[in-house]
Scaffold this motif. Sequence first.
Motif, PDB file in Angstrom:
ATOM      1  N   ILE A 121      10.382  17.133   6.624  1.00  0.00           N
ATOM      2  CA  ILE A 121       9.427  17.423   7.679  1.00  0.00           C
ATOM      3  C   ILE A 121       8.012  17.349   7.122  1.00  0.00           C
ATOM      4  CG2 ILE A 121       8.657  19.177   9.311  1.00  0.00           C
ATOM      5  CD1 ILE A 121      11.592  20.002   9.501  1.00  0.00           C
ATOM      6  N   GLY A 122       7.230  16.446   7.687  1.00  0.00           N
ATOM      7  CA  GLY A 122       5.835  16.328   7.313  1.00  0.00           C
ATOM      8  C   GLY A 122       5.597  15.808   5.902  1.00  0.00           C
ATOM      9  N   PHE A 123       6.583  15.174   5.288  1.00  0.00           N
ATOM     10  CA  PHE A 123       6.400  14.675   3.931  1.00  0.00           C
ATOM     11  C   PHE A 123       7.144  13.366   3.792  1.00  0.00           C
ATOM     12  CE2 PHE A 123       7.237  14.617  -0.671  1.00  0.00           C
ATOM     13  CZ  PHE A 123       5.952  14.800  -1.133  1.00  0.00           C
ATOM     14  N   LEU A 124       6.453  12.339   3.355  1.00  0.00           N
ATOM     15  CA  LEU A 124       7.058  11.025   3.216  1.00  0.00           C
ATOM     16  C   LEU A 124       7.542  10.816   1.790  1.00  0.00           C
ATOM     17  CD1 LEU A 124       4.331   8.911   5.026  1.00  0.00           C
ATOM     18  CD2 LEU A 124       6.532   9.599   5.950  1.00  0.00           C
ATOM     19  N   GLU A 125       8.630  10.104   1.653  1.00  0.00           N
ATOM     20  CA  GLU A 125       9.074   9.660   0.337  1.00  0.00           C
ATOM     21  C   GLU A 125       7.974   8.736  -0.193  1.00  0.00           C
ATOM     22  OE1 GLU A 125      11.744  10.304  -1.470  1.00  0.00           O
ATOM     23  OE2 GLU A 125      12.836  11.507  -0.022  1.00  0.00           O
ATOM     24  N   PRO A 126       7.809   8.640  -1.517  1.00  0.00           N
ATOM     25  CA  PRO A 126       6.740   7.781  -2.060  1.00  0.00           C
ATOM     26  C   PRO A 126       6.768   6.347  -1.538  1.00  0.00           C
ATOM     27  CG  PRO A 126       7.621   9.170  -3.778  1.00  0.00           C
ATOM     28  CD  PRO A 126       8.488   9.400  -2.565  1.00  0.00           C
ATOM     29  N   LYS A 127       7.956   5.730  -1.475  1.00  0.00           N
ATOM     30  CA  LYS A 127       8.003   4.336  -1.007  1.00  0.00           C
ATOM     31  C   LYS A 127       7.603   4.243   0.470  1.00  0.00           C
ATOM     32  CE  LYS A 127      12.832   4.189   0.265  1.00  0.00           C
ATOM     33  NZ  LYS A 127      14.030   3.443   0.334  1.00  0.00           N
ATOM     34  N   ASP A 128       7.969   5.262   1.261  1.00  0.00           N
ATOM     35  CA  ASP A 128       7.585   5.262   2.670  1.00  0.00           C
ATOM     36  C   ASP A 128       6.081   5.477   2.820  1.00  0.00           C
ATOM     37  OD1 ASP A 128      10.184   4.845   3.569  1.00  0.00           O
ATOM     38  OD2 ASP A 128      10.627   6.991   3.567  1.00  0.00           O
ATOM     39  N   PHE A 129       5.522   6.303   1.954  1.00  0.00           N
ATOM     40  CA  PHE A 129       4.085   6.542   1.977  1.00  0.00           C
ATOM     41  C   PHE A 129       3.337   5.245   1.666  1.00  0.00           C
ATOM     42  CE2 PHE A 129       0.196   7.993  -0.353  1.00  0.00           C
ATOM     43  CZ  PHE A 129      -0.466   8.498   0.740  1.00  0.00           C
ATOM     44  N   MET A 130       3.806   4.532   0.645  1.00  0.00           N
ATOM     45  CA  MET A 130       3.162   3.269   0.281  1.00  0.00           C
ATOM     46  C   MET A 130       3.311   2.252   1.417  1.00  0.00           C
ATOM     47  SD  MET A 130       1.777   3.817  -2.622  1.00  0.00           S
ATOM     48  CE  MET A 130       1.383   2.213  -3.286  1.00  0.00           C
ATOM     49  N   ARG A 131       4.473   2.200   2.018  1.00  0.00           N
ATOM     50  CA  ARG A 131       4.704   1.265   3.131  1.00  0.00           C
ATOM     51  C   ARG A 131       3.781   1.589   4.310  1.00  0.00           C
ATOM     52  NH1 ARG A 131      10.213   1.913   4.603  1.00  0.00           N
ATOM     53  NH2 ARG A 131      10.667   0.835   2.684  1.00  0.00           N
ATOM     54  N   LEU A 132       3.601   2.879   4.578  1.00  0.00           N
ATOM     55  CA  LEU A 132       2.732   3.299   5.672  1.00  0.00           C
ATOM     56  C   LEU A 132       1.294   2.848   5.429  1.00  0.00           C
ATOM     57  CD1 LEU A 132       2.269   4.900   8.287  1.00  0.00           C
ATOM     58  CD2 LEU A 132       2.032   6.951   6.880  1.00  0.00           C
ATOM     59  N   ILE A 133       0.826   3.010   4.201  1.00  0.00           N
ATOM     60  CA  ILE A 133      -0.537   2.565   3.868  1.00  0.00           C
ATOM     61  C   ILE A 133      -0.652   1.055   4.089  1.00  0.00           C
ATOM     62  CG2 ILE A 133      -2.261   2.340   2.034  1.00  0.00           C
ATOM     63  CD1 ILE A 133      -0.935   4.836   0.742  1.00  0.00           C
ATOM     64  N   LYS A 134       0.322   0.320   3.595  1.00  0.00           N
ATOM     65  CA  LYS A 134       0.293  -1.139   3.704  1.00  0.00           C
ATOM     66  C   LYS A 134       0.316  -1.598   5.158  1.00  0.00           C
ATOM     67  CE  LYS A 134       2.365  -5.187   1.565  1.00  0.00           C
ATOM     68  NZ  LYS A 134       3.414  -5.644   0.654  1.00  0.00           N
ATOM     69  N   GLU A 135       1.102  -0.903   5.992  1.00  0.00           N
ATOM     70  CA  GLU A 135       1.172  -1.259   7.408  1.00  0.00           C
ATOM     71  C   GLU A 135      -0.140  -0.986   8.124  1.00  0.00           C
ATOM     72  OE1 GLU A 135       4.484   1.024   8.803  1.00  0.00           O
ATOM     73  OE2 GLU A 135       5.958  -0.365   7.967  1.00  0.00           O
ATOM     74  N   ARG A 136      -0.832   0.054   7.712  1.00  0.00           N
ATOM     75  CA  ARG A 136      -2.082   0.419   8.384  1.00  0.00           C
ATOM     76  C   ARG A 136      -3.224  -0.514   8.006  1.00  0.00           C
ATOM     77  NH1 ARG A 136      -3.035   6.417   9.107  1.00  0.00           N
ATOM     78  NH2 ARG A 136      -1.053   7.171   9.833  1.00  0.00           N
ATOM     79  N   ASP A 137      -3.335  -0.796   6.701  1.00  0.00           N
ATOM     80  CA  ASP A 137      -4.493  -1.568   6.246  1.00  0.00           C
ATOM     81  C   ASP A 137      -4.179  -2.145   4.865  1.00  0.00           C
ATOM     82  OD1 ASP A 137      -6.987  -2.404   5.180  1.00  0.00           O
ATOM     83  OD2 ASP A 137      -8.051  -0.916   6.385  1.00  0.00           O
ATOM     84  N   LYS A 138      -3.948  -3.446   4.819  1.00  0.00           N
ATOM     85  CA  LYS A 138      -3.565  -4.077   3.546  1.00  0.00           C
ATOM     86  C   LYS A 138      -4.678  -3.983   2.502  1.00  0.00           C
ATOM     87  CE  LYS A 138       0.097  -6.947   5.148  1.00  0.00           C
ATOM     88  NZ  LYS A 138       0.693  -8.209   5.364  1.00  0.00           N
ATOM     89  N   HIS A 139      -5.912  -4.066   2.923  1.00  0.00           N
ATOM     90  CA  HIS A 139      -7.018  -3.953   1.968  1.00  0.00           C
ATOM     91  C   HIS A 139      -7.026  -2.559   1.328  1.00  0.00           C
ATOM     92  CE1 HIS A 139     -10.916  -4.387   0.099  1.00  0.00           C
ATOM     93  NE2 HIS A 139     -11.295  -3.273   0.692  1.00  0.00           N
ATOM     94  N   VAL A 140      -6.885  -1.547   2.138  1.00  0.00           N
ATOM     95  CA  VAL A 140      -6.852  -0.174   1.618  1.00  0.00           C
ATOM     96  C   VAL A 140      -5.625   0.011   0.719  1.00  0.00           C
ATOM     97  CG1 VAL A 140      -6.548   2.255   2.275  1.00  0.00           C
ATOM     98  CG2 VAL A 140      -8.187   0.829   3.504  1.00  0.00           C
ATOM     99  N   TYR A 141      -4.506  -0.589   1.118  1.00  0.00           N
ATOM    100  CA  TYR A 141      -3.290  -0.501   0.307  1.00  0.00           C
ATOM    101  C   TYR A 141      -3.534  -1.043  -1.104  1.00  0.00           C
ATOM    102  CZ  TYR A 141       1.282  -1.854  -1.522  1.00  0.00           C
ATOM    103  OH  TYR A 141       2.382  -2.032  -2.332  1.00  0.00           O
TER     104      TYR A 141
END
Length: 189
Positions: A121-141
């Motif tokens: 709850i309210g906490f992403l696994e590291p790989k999911d966190f990285m995937r979320l960043i990449k999906e939102r903004d590849k430059h920021v990723y």
Amino acid sequence: MKAECEEQNEMAGGGGDGAAEGGEGGGEGSTSREAAKNVAAAKRYLKEITETFEDRKEKLVKFREVMKDFKTNRTDVAGVVERVKELFEGHNNLLKGFNFFLPMGYEITVDKHQPPPKKMIGFLEPKDFMRLIKERDKHVYWSFVDVLLRYQREQRDIIKLYMEVDALFSKDYPDLFDDFKRYLPSTFL
């Protein structure tokens, strides 16, 4: 809500080639009953998806994208199947449920021995966190990856890491910065 109604109609009609149970009736009455059954099934299925991913809104957005891509012919049924398998990986109930809407000849098979994903709850696994960043903004990723690599390679101070990530996320993605802080040692915060 409009998007959900469109998805329900899309899903209800998407299985047109006999995806509904008892789909071989005769006459107009059976067609309207079948359509009503498909709409009801689509509503139940979307509710199950929404409840499953209530804390992972990006999954809901991705599912809508898959359905829109199918509706606009940007992907075919095989493409939908592959994307849904990836999106709902580990959620065998959702994968099996999606079969109801697929035309004859298509089926998502599931590994019965695969354990369900951990509910965090309210906490992403590291790989999911990285995937979320990449999906939102590849430059920021890629900037974030660069910051992490420099931190590791140069053995930088954690305060410098914190400040760099804060500068990267805080303006446009404060929720990502909040998630990032959860990975820091509790002694730091």
